[in-house]
Design a protein around this motif. Sequence first.
Motif, short mmCIF file in Angstrom:
data_model
loop_
_atom_site.label_atom_id
_atom_site.label_comp_id
_atom_site.label_asym_id
_atom_site.label_seq_id
_atom_site.Cartn_x
_atom_site.Cartn_y
_atom_site.Cartn_z
N LEU A 35 -3.29 -4.05 19.70
CA LEU A 35 -4.25 -4.52 18.69
C LEU A 35 -3.68 -4.96 17.52
CD1 LEU A 35 -6.79 -1.58 18.94
CD2 LEU A 35 -7.20 -3.90 20.00
N ALA A 36 -2.35 -4.38 16.82
CA ALA A 36 -2.03 -5.05 15.92
C ALA A 36 -1.33 -6.35 15.88
CB ALA A 36 -0.89 -3.96 15.44
N LEU A 37 -0.77 -6.49 17.10
CA LEU A 37 0.09 -7.70 17.61
C LEU A 37 -1.26 -8.80 17.53
CD1 LEU A 37 2.60 -6.80 20.18
CD2 LEU A 37 3.01 -7.69 17.77
N TYR A 38 -2.02 -8.55 18.27
CA TYR A 38 -3.35 -9.45 18.37
C TYR A 38 -3.93 -9.86 17.03
CZ TYR A 38 -3.50 -9.88 23.60
OH TYR A 38 -3.53 -10.37 24.91
N GLN A 39 -4.14 -9.02 16.29
CA GLN A 39 -4.64 -9.09 14.85
C GLN A 39 -3.67 -10.10 14.12
OE1 GLN A 39 -7.32 -6.06 13.51
NE2 GLN A 39 -6.51 -6.36 11.42
N TYR A 336 6.27 -1.80 9.42
CA TYR A 336 7.74 -2.25 9.30
C TYR A 336 7.58 -3.62 9.70
CZ TYR A 336 12.28 -2.99 10.63
OH TYR A 336 13.76 -3.39 10.76
N PHE A 337 7.08 -4.09 10.95
CA PHE A 337 7.26 -5.36 11.60
C PHE A 337 6.12 -6.36 10.73
CE2 PHE A 337 9.18 -3.20 15.17
CZ PHE A 337 10.27 -3.73 15.60
N GLY A 338 5.24 -5.64 10.06
CA GLY A 338 4.35 -6.45 9.30
C GLY A 338 5.16 -7.30 8.19
N HIS A 339 6.27 -6.62 7.70
CA HIS A 339 6.98 -7.19 6.59
C HIS A 339 8.07 -7.93 7.12
CE1 HIS A 339 5.08 -3.87 4.32
NE2 HIS A 339 5.35 -4.45 3.19
N VAL A 340 8.81 -7.61 8.23
CA VAL A 340 10.05 -8.41 8.67
C VAL A 340 9.76 -9.45 9.88
CG1 VAL A 340 11.57 -6.15 8.08
CG2 VAL A 340 10.75 -6.52 10.35
N GLY A 341 8.44 -8.99 10.43
CA GLY A 341 7.97 -9.76 11.39
C GLY A 341 8.80 -9.68 12.64
N ILE A 342 8.35 -10.03 13.73
CA ILE A 342 8.85 -10.26 15.07
C ILE A 342 9.13 -11.97 15.67
CG2 ILE A 342 8.48 -9.70 17.53
CD1 ILE A 342 6.86 -7.63 16.55
N MET A 360 6.75 -16.55 14.59
CA MET A 360 6.91 -15.35 13.96
C MET A 360 5.45 -14.89 13.76
SD MET A 360 9.09 -13.64 12.43
CE MET A 360 10.48 -14.52 11.90
N ILE A 361 5.55 -13.46 14.60
CA ILE A 361 4.14 -12.54 14.48
C ILE A 361 4.53 -11.62 13.39
CG2 ILE A 361 3.05 -11.27 15.94
CD1 ILE A 361 4.05 -12.61 18.22
N TYR A 362 3.31 -11.30 12.53
CA TYR A 362 3.50 -10.20 11.54
C TYR A 362 2.27 -9.29 12.02
CZ TYR A 362 6.55 -13.14 8.86
OH TYR A 362 7.72 -13.95 8.72
N PRO A 363 2.62 -8.13 12.88
CA PRO A 363 1.31 -7.08 13.21
C PRO A 363 0.95 -6.76 11.94
CG PRO A 363 3.41 -6.78 14.23
CD PRO A 363 3.71 -7.65 13.42
N GLU A 364 -0.54 -6.59 12.13
CA GLU A 364 -1.53 -6.02 11.01
C GLU A 364 -2.31 -4.93 11.72
OE1 GLU A 364 -3.32 -6.40 7.34
OE2 GLU A 364 -1.72 -7.84 8.42
N PHE A 365 -1.94 -3.60 11.00
CA PHE A 365 -2.62 -2.42 11.69
C PHE A 365 -4.05 -2.32 11.74
CE2 PHE A 365 -4.04 2.06 11.14
CZ PHE A 365 -3.34 2.50 12.41
N PRO A 366 -4.76 -2.23 12.64
CA PRO A 366 -6.25 -2.66 13.00
C PRO A 366 -6.94 -1.27 12.67
CG PRO A 366 -5.12 -2.13 15.05
CD PRO A 366 -3.77 -1.99 14.12
#
Length: 403
Positions: A35-39, A336-342, A360-366
């Motif tokens: 969900l975080a990745l999609y968002q 963590y990945f929301g700051h550094v990105g994937i 570059m994906i920045y997950p967002e906690f849903p």
Amino acid sequence: MNVSLAWRNIWRNRTRSLIIILSVTIGLFAGIFVLALYQGIMISRVRIVIDSEVGHIQIHNPKFKDDFDPKYTLQGATVKDSLKNLDKIKFVADRSITLGMLSTTTGSANVKINGILPEAENKASQLKDKIISGNELSMNGKQGILVGKKLADKMKLKLGSKLVLTFADTNNELTAGAFGVLGIYQSDNAPLDELNVYVLKPVLNTYLGIDQGSHEVVVLLNRDDDLDIVRNRIATLFPKLLVETWKETSPETNLMVGYVDQFAIIYVVIIMFALAFGIINTMLMSVLERTREIGMLTALGMNRKRVFVLILTETILLTFVGVPFGILLSWFTSNYFGHVGIDISSFSEAAMSGFGFSSMIYPEFPVDSLPVVMIIVFLTALISALFPSIKAIKLQPADALRH
């Protein structure tokens, strides 16, 4: 009493219980992180649309977008001056636009020709930051042009290459101009890079014969939440003009935003469905191992309803012990990945760019989706508990004691 007894029972075989708890933790983490990745992907796409492509709001002559006839102009300077008096607006830029043919010695391609004022365009779409080779347009120059990397590769264009743009003016007569490639840009949307070229607005206006006119005014806001309010104010201020938000100028993005949560929830359901089989297997083993014990409890007077509730409670407790760990793990990972990105550019940059997404994906906690996830987890635990519980109440006391 049932809760206390159920809690003691699930720790009688710690290894088995810990495996299920770990499975629930990992399953919930996987579901929430999806969900975080999609968002994160969709938030990134919306930001690209707003900050680099269409802005928050666009204003046109109502007839212009029917066939991009250059005679349907609006007084861009007048509109801009009027909008400066409105609060909540960050910046306003105007463009001249026409459709035409780009021709070189190697072939030709249909393009959308954007006449821009460089300083204003850099603020409206960050065009300067997209240039990967050469220089940006300058008001001191004349016949320079910026082309997208995909178009440059297709037409074999390099810095300094000469090309001809052919298009119709306001009198519906064909006109043409020779331009030199001043710079090559690359955005996160390859199809748009192949379509859009940029020249100076005064130069394009001269060819079109529209003097100081414009075809498009782009509005950027300070806050996304003010979109509808500002749109309504502009529509009231200019009732004869077409005023559209990014949701209308980029409907495919708006559609994806509306459906992405539904697709992500489907993945969560699939993960929980697979996890349910593990829970059922574990609880069934627990019931079979305690056949004699359950028979004795039944013989001593514990009715079948209480046996059913006991096994049900054990299963739900066992499932929900792993829930906090799964949520915390997904929260820490998402942040963590929301700051550094994937960065997935090494294997999917072209594919992502082909659909207008950043690699570059920045997950967002849903946070908004957590209630739905918790309902899915609860239903998973409840459904998983039914078969072992039914198995337990079907045991006959006499047969169970002889087990």
